[in-house]
Design a protein around this motif. Structure first.
Motif, PDB file in Angstrom:
ATOM      1  N   VAL A 108      40.527   5.323 113.048  1.00  0.00           N
ATOM      2  CA  VAL A 108      41.187   4.179 112.812  1.00  0.00           C
ATOM      3  C   VAL A 108      40.494   3.255 111.894  1.00  0.00           C
ATOM      4  O   VAL A 108      39.274   2.749 112.034  1.00  0.00           O
ATOM      5  N   ASP A 109      41.434   2.374 111.094  1.00  0.00           N
ATOM      6  CA  ASP A 109      40.968   1.059 110.657  1.00  0.00           C
ATOM      7  C   ASP A 109      41.806   0.177 111.721  1.00  0.00           C
ATOM      8  O   ASP A 109      42.971  -0.140 111.584  1.00  0.00           O
ATOM      9  N   PRO A 110      41.256  -0.466 112.551  1.00  0.00           N
ATOM     10  CA  PRO A 110      41.843  -1.268 113.610  1.00  0.00           C
ATOM     11  C   PRO A 110      42.558  -2.347 113.159  1.00  0.00           C
ATOM     12  O   PRO A 110      43.708  -2.484 113.746  1.00  0.00           O
ATOM     13  N   LEU A 111      42.031  -2.985 112.047  1.00  0.00           N
ATOM     14  CA  LEU A 111      42.786  -4.131 111.618  1.00  0.00           C
ATOM     15  C   LEU A 111      42.533  -4.144 110.014  1.00  0.00           C
ATOM     16  O   LEU A 111      41.775  -5.082 109.634  1.00  0.00           O
ATOM     17  N   ASP A 112      43.517  -3.366 109.241  1.00  0.00           N
ATOM     18  CA  ASP A 112      43.105  -3.483 107.814  1.00  0.00           C
ATOM     19  C   ASP A 112      43.520  -4.771 107.349  1.00  0.00           C
ATOM     20  O   ASP A 112      44.666  -5.362 107.764  1.00  0.00           O
ATOM     21  N   GLY A 113      43.023  -5.204 106.387  1.00  0.00           N
ATOM     22  CA  GLY A 113      43.265  -6.899 105.772  1.00  0.00           C
ATOM     23  C   GLY A 113      42.954  -7.683 106.530  1.00  0.00           C
ATOM     24  O   GLY A 113      43.392  -8.920 106.527  1.00  0.00           O
ATOM     25  N   SER A 114      41.817  -7.686 107.309  1.00  0.00           N
ATOM     26  CA  SER A 114      41.593  -8.809 108.376  1.00  0.00           C
ATOM     27  C   SER A 114      40.857 -10.129 107.653  1.00  0.00           C
ATOM     28  O   SER A 114      41.029 -11.161 108.263  1.00  0.00           O
ATOM     29  N   SER A 115      40.692  -9.921 106.422  1.00  0.00           N
ATOM     30  CA  SER A 115      40.181 -11.110 105.400  1.00  0.00           C
ATOM     31  C   SER A 115      41.451 -12.046 105.579  1.00  0.00           C
ATOM     32  O   SER A 115      41.169 -13.217 105.084  1.00  0.00           O
TER      33      SER A 115
END
Length: 327
Positions: A108-115
């Motif tokens: 997983v990528d738990p939170l893509d776009g976290s920037s």
């Protein structure tokens, strides 16, 4: 009558043990997504979620935000209740053990776009589900490094004005939308089909001076419009959150480009093969699109390390092939 995700997964699984395991994992990821969506929706009321956590980057080499870690913890808590032996995550250096008797591994990528957490832009969760046998994979990292073609299921959640799940179980791509009243994901699109042709591309054009020759030539020809070699005018769209850009493509077509360039650390692109490119490539192909690193089909690439980076081009099939011709 609307079809719930639970009912869809139950019909998919039937009496097949492996499919039942996959269905359980997808259901748990979706449940974690509900909790993460609630946190994201707090926006400025929880501005600490966007704060950088510690001085060191995460395992994937990116700055780690508070909500990145919270999202990973939510996914771990849910998948402990599914037959998942190990979890590979962008936020963790090594695989996380979950259930010793599990028959699956999940990346997983738990939170893509976290920037983009503090800018009210859509962010999301990306997942990949692979088969696991302890005898075959004494090192769980090897199980996570199977080719993308071995995936049993994959998808991504988008936390935006609506919370949606784009999912494939290996038989087409479906879209489910979260019904806030009931708390259920409901089937919104039974069979997504990305248009083969497009006049829209997504790329961070501010990096043009760093691109290699094929990439620069492709974009130059698009910018030349109907009077150029492509013979048509193009639109450019770029959110900077891959799940948001991907959902646009799954909705109306287009291509997404994040290739390597001449900047230090960018030669192989910035997206991760195992928990970003592979799952997105799987759902794209199941929606009759295509995904490559510029020339090679993503799902055919053998991963060499857990957090391996790779160039990524995906979306409308004919346009992806056209981009490959420039290389």
């Amino acid at each position: 009558m609307s079809v719930t995700l639970q009912a869809y997964l139950r019909d998919f699984a039937g009496d097949d043990a492996q499919k039942q395991a996959v269905a359980a994992a997808v259901a748990r990821i979706a449940q974690a997504g509900v909790a993460i969506a609630d946190l994201v929706a707090q926006g400025p009321l929880a501005d600490h979620f966007a704060k950088v956590r510690g001085a060191d980057p995460n395992a994937g080499g990116d700055t780690q935000k508070e909500l990145d870690v919270i999202a990973e913890e939510a996914i771990i808590a849910e998948l402990k209740q599914a037959p998942v032996a190990f979890l590979g995550s962008e936020e963790s250096e090594t695989p996380i053990p979950l259930n010793a008797a599990g028959t699956l591994v999940v990346a997983v990528d738990p939170l893509d776009g976290s920037s983009n957490i503090d800018t009210n832009v859509s962010v999301g969760t990306i997942y990949s589900i692979l088969p696991y046998e302890a005898a075959r994979f004494p090192d769980p990292a090897d199980a996570l490094m199977q080719k993308g073609a071995a995936q049993l299921a994959a998808g991504f959640l988008v936390y935006g004005p609506s919370t949606v799940l784009v999912s494939t179980l290996g038989a087409g791509t479906q879209v489910f939308a979260l019904d806030r009243a009931s708390g259920d994901f409901l089937l919104a699109v039974a069979a997504v089909e990305i248009p083969a042709e497009t006049k829209e591309y997504g790329v961070n054009q501010s990096n043009m001076r760093h691109w290699d020759t094929p990439m620069r030539a492709y974009i130059d020809d698009c910018l030349a419009g109907k009077d150029g070699p492509r013979g048509k005018d193009f639109n450019m769209r770029w959110v900077g959150s891959m799940v948001a850009d991907a959902f646009r493509i799954f909705t109306r077509g287009g291509v997404y480009l994040y290739t390597g360039d001449k900047r230090k650390g960018y030669a192989a692109g910035r997206l991760r093969l195992i928990y970003e490119a592979n799952p997105v490539a799987f759902v794209t192909e199941q929606a009759k699109g295509a995904a490559t690193d510029g020339t090679t089909r993503i799902l055919d690439i053998q991963p060499e390390k857990l957090h391996q980076r790779i160039p990524l081009v995906f979306g409308s099939r004919d346009e992806v092939a056209k981009i490959a011709s420039y290389y």
